[in-house]
Design a protein around this motif. Structure first.
Motif, PDB file in Angstrom:
ATOM      1  N   ARG B 204       0.743  -1.079  -0.573  1.00  0.00           N
ATOM      2  CA  ARG B 204       0.387  -0.014   0.015  1.00  0.00           C
ATOM      3  C   ARG B 204       1.002   0.898  -0.218  1.00  0.00           C
ATOM      4  O   ARG B 204       2.333   1.283   0.280  1.00  0.00           O
ATOM      5  N   ILE B 205       0.228   2.229  -0.747  1.00  0.00           N
ATOM      6  CA  ILE B 205       0.980   3.500  -0.295  1.00  0.00           C
ATOM      7  C   ILE B 205       0.295   4.646   0.115  1.00  0.00           C
ATOM      8  O   ILE B 205      -0.780   5.048  -0.268  1.00  0.00           O
ATOM      9  N   ALA B 206       0.711   5.574   0.530  1.00  0.00           N
ATOM     10  CA  ALA B 206       0.536   7.259   1.323  1.00  0.00           C
ATOM     11  C   ALA B 206       0.543   8.013   0.890  1.00  0.00           C
ATOM     12  O   ALA B 206       1.898   8.292   0.555  1.00  0.00           O
ATOM     13  N   VAL B 207      -0.149   8.920   0.092  1.00  0.00           N
ATOM     14  CA  VAL B 207       0.070   9.734  -0.553  1.00  0.00           C
ATOM     15  C   VAL B 207       0.457  11.548   0.028  1.00  0.00           C
ATOM     16  O   VAL B 207      -0.373  11.410   0.380  1.00  0.00           O
ATOM     17  N   PHE B 208       1.380  11.982   0.278  1.00  0.00           N
ATOM     18  CA  PHE B 208       1.602  13.202   1.217  1.00  0.00           C
ATOM     19  C   PHE B 208       1.774  14.172   0.177  1.00  0.00           C
ATOM     20  O   PHE B 208       2.246  14.132  -1.080  1.00  0.00           O
ATOM     21  N   ALA B 209       0.658  14.620   0.350  1.00  0.00           N
ATOM     22  CA  ALA B 209       1.761  16.922  -0.045  1.00  0.00           C
ATOM     23  C   ALA B 209       0.747  17.172   1.432  1.00  0.00           C
ATOM     24  O   ALA B 209       0.199  17.065   1.769  1.00  0.00           O
ATOM     25  N   ARG B 210       1.879  18.558   1.705  1.00  0.00           N
ATOM     26  CA  ARG B 210       1.622  20.032   2.358  1.00  0.00           C
ATOM     27  C   ARG B 210       1.350  18.830   3.360  1.00  0.00           C
ATOM     28  O   ARG B 210       0.549  19.763   4.507  1.00  0.00           O
ATOM     29  N   GLY B 211       1.427  18.142   3.802  1.00  0.00           N
ATOM     30  CA  GLY B 211       1.289  18.014   5.518  1.00  0.00           C
ATOM     31  C   GLY B 211       0.594  16.834   5.931  1.00  0.00           C
ATOM     32  O   GLY B 211       0.313  16.372   6.524  1.00  0.00           O
ATOM     33  N   LYS B 212      -0.113  16.659   4.661  1.00  0.00           N
ATOM     34  CA  LYS B 212      -1.646  15.514   4.645  1.00  0.00           C
ATOM     35  C   LYS B 212      -1.681  14.353   4.180  1.00  0.00           C
ATOM     36  O   LYS B 212      -0.559  14.811   3.050  1.00  0.00           O
ATOM     37  N   ILE B 213      -1.932  13.304   4.240  1.00  0.00           N
ATOM     38  CA  ILE B 213      -2.010  12.447   3.082  1.00  0.00           C
ATOM     39  C   ILE B 213      -3.621  12.369   2.326  1.00  0.00           C
ATOM     40  O   ILE B 213      -4.436  12.669   3.466  1.00  0.00           O
ATOM     41  N   GLU B 214      -2.823  12.236   1.187  1.00  0.00           N
ATOM     42  CA  GLU B 214      -4.002  12.729   0.319  1.00  0.00           C
ATOM     43  C   GLU B 214      -4.721  11.568  -0.002  1.00  0.00           C
ATOM     44  O   GLU B 214      -6.249  11.674  -0.237  1.00  0.00           O
ATOM     45  N   GLN B 215      -4.528  10.284   0.156  1.00  0.00           N
ATOM     46  CA  GLN B 215      -4.937   9.110  -0.569  1.00  0.00           C
ATOM     47  C   GLN B 215      -3.984   7.456  -0.190  1.00  0.00           C
ATOM     48  O   GLN B 215      -2.665   7.703   0.296  1.00  0.00           O
ATOM     49  N   VAL B 216      -4.339   6.434   0.854  1.00  0.00           N
ATOM     50  CA  VAL B 216      -3.921   5.847   0.994  1.00  0.00           C
ATOM     51  C   VAL B 216      -4.614   4.124   0.048  1.00  0.00           C
ATOM     52  O   VAL B 216      -5.884   4.567   0.648  1.00  0.00           O
ATOM     53  N   ASP B 217      -3.588   3.685  -0.250  1.00  0.00           N
ATOM     54  CA  ASP B 217      -4.721   2.952  -1.004  1.00  0.00           C
ATOM     55  C   ASP B 217      -3.062   1.713  -1.709  1.00  0.00           C
ATOM     56  O   ASP B 217      -2.075   1.988  -1.614  1.00  0.00           O
ATOM     57  N   THR B 218      -3.787   0.750  -2.325  1.00  0.00           N
ATOM     58  CA  THR B 218      -2.529  -0.247  -3.604  1.00  0.00           C
ATOM     59  C   THR B 218      -2.820   0.730  -3.834  1.00  0.00           C
ATOM     60  O   THR B 218      -2.597   1.642  -4.728  1.00  0.00           O
ATOM     61  N   PRO B 219      -1.371   0.207  -4.580  1.00  0.00           N
ATOM     62  CA  PRO B 219      -0.541   0.875  -6.121  1.00  0.00           C
ATOM     63  C   PRO B 219      -1.575   0.896  -7.112  1.00  0.00           C
ATOM     64  O   PRO B 219      -2.153   2.101  -8.143  1.00  0.00           O
ATOM     65  N   ARG B 220      -2.215  -0.228  -7.677  1.00  0.00           N
ATOM     66  CA  ARG B 220      -2.997  -0.802  -8.304  1.00  0.00           C
ATOM     67  C   ARG B 220      -4.779   0.855  -8.308  1.00  0.00           C
ATOM     68  O   ARG B 220      -4.876   1.574  -9.639  1.00  0.00           O
ATOM     69  N   ALA B 221      -5.036   1.150  -7.127  1.00  0.00           N
ATOM     70  CA  ALA B 221      -5.783   1.700  -6.708  1.00  0.00           C
ATOM     71  C   ALA B 221      -6.014   2.484  -6.795  1.00  0.00           C
ATOM     72  O   ALA B 221      -6.552   3.702  -7.471  1.00  0.00           O
ATOM     73  N   LEU B 222      -4.163   2.694  -6.648  1.00  0.00           N
ATOM     74  CA  LEU B 222      -3.834   4.880  -6.380  1.00  0.00           C
ATOM     75  C   LEU B 222      -3.830   4.960  -8.270  1.00  0.00           C
ATOM     76  O   LEU B 222      -4.692   5.982  -7.976  1.00  0.00           O
ATOM     77  N   TYR B 223      -3.962   4.460  -8.978  1.00  0.00           N
ATOM     78  CA  TYR B 223      -2.908   4.526  -9.984  1.00  0.00           C
ATOM     79  C   TYR B 223      -4.792   4.730 -11.123  1.00  0.00           C
ATOM     80  O   TYR B 223      -5.386   5.170 -12.099  1.00  0.00           O
ATOM     81  N   GLN B 224      -5.325   3.789 -10.786  1.00  0.00           N
ATOM     82  CA  GLN B 224      -6.473   3.313 -11.128  1.00  0.00           C
ATOM     83  C   GLN B 224      -7.912   4.460 -10.935  1.00  0.00           C
ATOM     84  O   GLN B 224      -8.450   4.665 -11.294  1.00  0.00           O
ATOM     85  N   LYS B 225      -8.095   5.023  -9.528  1.00  0.00           N
ATOM     86  CA  LYS B 225      -8.616   5.784  -8.809  1.00  0.00           C
ATOM     87  C   LYS B 225      -8.406   6.221  -7.782  1.00  0.00           C
ATOM     88  O   LYS B 225      -7.969   6.260  -7.379  1.00  0.00           O
ATOM     89  N   PRO B 226      -7.643   7.666  -8.517  1.00  0.00           N
ATOM     90  CA  PRO B 226      -6.857   8.105  -7.846  1.00  0.00           C
ATOM     91  C   PRO B 226      -8.073   9.350  -7.643  1.00  0.00           C
ATOM     92  O   PRO B 226      -8.800   9.859  -7.950  1.00  0.00           O
TER      93      PRO B 226
END
Lengths: 320, 340
Positions: B204-226
């Motif tokens: 799983r990946i947590a995508v960070f921006a400006r001190g907050k987590i934007e989204q946490v999901d599997t790589p595939r889900a992040l790519y397909q459903k950002p």
């Protein structure tokens, strides 16, 4: 706009060159020539005013001094060295100088290290700047003036005595002054007093290199040590102290060598009895026994050389 | 089974700036979890909070079910591989690896044996007597790994561990790290700014921006459903379409994304429009050759869209001249709705 700026530029690169052009080209083509021009004058100065006098001094250490006529003749003898190394008075001087230099070095390291450590790792910008100034300013004042100032501070009616009296420590001081190798008649004429003045005088020379070496320890090393389970005490012993050894060694080069060769403070502060420097001063000045003075001088050259070698082995010159 | 690591609305402020702002995440035991984000997004600060090098202004750090918010790093069952490796320069490789064991008071012979095993594990058994300065970057990296793993932590934290390595070595180490993760079965928390690295390695990946987590999901889900335009753009580089351009695609949504490789490029004007298909006219601005594929930059209503075209069809290239009118088209169902 474009017209003026382009007309100011030379049509061809070569046109820009002036009368110095052949010189520049020659220097560019011969890097060795450049190097010699750069280093020649200082090397010449170094040879004439440093190496030659030192060699002259060393040569005189094997000359003969006639005690009756008080004259020096160029007859080879090793008697001067024999006298330096075997006569109890000289051994006494050697030991006194060496032990003082060692004690001053240890004291400077013990006092200087926490100051450097605080400056390097805890002090904010402003505090650190102020501490830098506080450490440096005494270095700019005349050494002689500071030494005389200390004779006044430590004198019987001086400010140090006053503080000790106010603190009700007179008894402790009097006891301390009776301890052999530490005490003396008064604070100003005691070994302790001389040691204090030396320590004060050379402390900045310890603080600055130690500061540089502690600053160079990456914070991630300290984090890594804690991460691997080391308590702050273990980190200090296993990481911080070993990594600041070069800085302490570099500082000790100053504190040890400057104390070892000094001849002014021992004559102003502390009990009678010569230091190496003041003995040399006496022999060549008052007595005129240049060969013996020269032989005595060889001792610090060797000891300081050995200290430098040791310091180099501990990485002191990588830390400067 | 409690989560391996749990951050409960953790915040850390430096002056007026929030390095980490109300971050909550739970990382499961044995997971390969990546924290992905540009520099200054708070991912490294999060790692420091988990390791204990820094403490949150508010919120809680729970490790294996125990609240460790104020616990110093030396009392936590986590070990870190540092970005600059942080090997002790005055110790040999062997002594570096033994360091953690010695701090725990483990005896000489066991220290020696376990350090030897750890060095074996990273293929460095012949280098035990060397100093870190005598090693290459890749070797230092593996010593750092052995030094952390020899303590058998329940969590391994990796702070951009491959950042200083060249591309080939980096790819090799990625495989190595995955192998170690599978073999050891412990939790890996991996901080990186390289989305490719995070995608290929993580559970799983947590995508960070400006001190907050934007989204946490599997790589595939992040790519397909950002979920957000930031994630769509940062993970895989999507074309984000807003306002007029979104409306031109025939959608009522304010913000949609389409992946570059899902766009087809054809010379000439838009021909037929079907309800399942989006077609937009544009001008070809640039072509970047990438070997297996080419990137086409197309100006559509003043906005540059990128299309990735596989280089397996010669006919495609014949039509593609810079400055020409082209038609972009893609299947409507491939578009993803984004939060702003």
């Amino acid at each position: 706009m474009t017209m003026t700026s382009s007309s100011a530029k030379p049509a061809m690169p070569g046109m820009r060159r002036g009368v110095m052009s052949p010189l520049s080209s020659t220097l560019y083509a011969y890097p060795n020539l450049r190097l010699w021009l750069l280093l020649g004058p200082p090397l010449l100065w170094f040879a004439v005013f440093y190496i030659l006098p030192l060699l002259a001094l060393l040569a005189q250490s094997v000359y003969t001094f006639d005690e009756f006529s008080m004259t020096v003749s160029a007859n080879f003898t090793l008697d001067n060295f024999r006298a330096v190394l075997t006569e109890p008075a000289h051994i006494d001087i050697l030991l006194r100088t060496f032990c003082t230099a060692l004690a001053v070095t240890v004291a400077c390291a013990v006092i200087g290290y926490p100051i450097s450590y605080y400056m390097a790792r805890y002090a904010g910008r402003r505090v650190k700047g102020m501490m830098y100034v506080a450490v440096m300013i005494p270095m700019w004042a005349s050494y002689i003036v500071k030494a005389y100032a200390w004779t006044v501070i430590l004198a019987r009616e001086g400010i140090a005595q006053w503080f000790i009296t106010q603190a009700g420590m007179t008894g402790a001081l009097e006891w301390l002054l009776t301890v052999p190798c530490v005490g003396g008649n008064t604070l100003a004429t005691s070994h302790l007093g001389r040691f204090l003045v030396f320590t004060y005088m050379w402390l900045p020379f310890m603080i600055l290199p130690v500061l540089a070496s502690v600053e160079r320890i990456s914070p991630s090393l300290i984090n890594a040590s804690a991460d691997l389970g080391a308590t702050p005490g273990q980190t200090l012993r296993n990481v911080i102290l070993p990594l600041s050894v070069p800085g302490v060694a570099a500082g000790s080069v100053f504190t040890f060598c400057l104390t070892f060769g000094d001849y002014i403070i021992p004559t102003l502060v502390g009990p009678s009895g010569d230091f190496l420097g003041s003995a040399v001063y006496k022999y060549q000045g008052a007595i005129g026994n240049i060969p013996l003075a020269a032989a005595l001088t060889v001792i610090p050259v060797i000891v300081v050389g050995a200290w430098l070698w040791l310091a180099k082995k501990m990485g002191a010159f990588d830390a400067l | 089974m409690p989560a391996s690591i749990e951050l409960q609305s953790v915040s850390r402020r430096y002056g007026d700036v929030f390095a980490v702002n109300e971050v909550s995440v739970a990382i499961q035991p044995g997971e390969f979890f990546s924290m992905l984000g540009p520099s200054g997004s708070g991912k490294t600060t999060c790692l420091r909070l988990i390791a204990g090098f820094d403490h949150p202004d508010s919120g809680a750090v729970i490790l294996n079910g125990r609240n460790m918010t104020r616990t110093p790093p030396y009392d936590r069952d986590v070990n870190t591989v540092f970005q600059d490796y942080a090997l002790f320069p005055h110790l040999t490789v062997q002594q570096n690896v033994e360091y953690g064991l010695r701090m725990q008071g483990i005896g000489n012979s066991e220290c020696c044996r376990r350090a030897g095993e750890a060095l074996d594990q990273v293929d460095l058994s012949g280098f035990a007597a060397r100093k870190p300065a005598q090693l290459s970057g890749g070797q230092r990296q593996r010593v750092a790994l052995a030094r952390a793993l020899v303590n058998r932590p329940s969590v391994l934290l990796l702070d951009e561990p491959l950042g200083a390595l060249d591309l080939r070595l980096r790819e090799q180490m990625q495989i190595e790290l995955k192998r170690l993760h599978k073999q050891l079965g412990i939790t890996f928390v991996y901080v990186t700014h390289d989305q490719g690295e995070a995608m290929s390695m993580s559970d799983r990946i947590a995508v960070f921006a400006r001190g907050k987590i934007e989204q946490v999901d599997t790589p595939r889900a992040l790519y397909q459903k950002p979920a957000t335009s930031f994630v769509a753009d940062f993970v895989g580089g999507a074309n984000v379409l807003r306002g007029d351009l979104a409306r031109a695609c025939g959608t009522a949504l304010p913000c949609v994304a389409i992946r570059p490789e899902q766009i087809r490029v054809r010379a000439g004007a838009v021909e037929s429009i079907t309800s399942a298909q989006v077609s937009l006219p544009g001008t070809l601005v640039d072509i970047q050759f990438h070997g297996a594929s080419s990137h086409y930059e197309v100006d559509v209503q003043g906005r540059l869209l990128t299309a990735v075209v596989a280089n397996n069809d010669d006919a495609e290239h014949a039509i593609a001249q810079i400055g020409n009118a082209v038609a972009l088209s893609w299947s409507r169902h491939l578009m993803v709705e984004l939060e702003q």
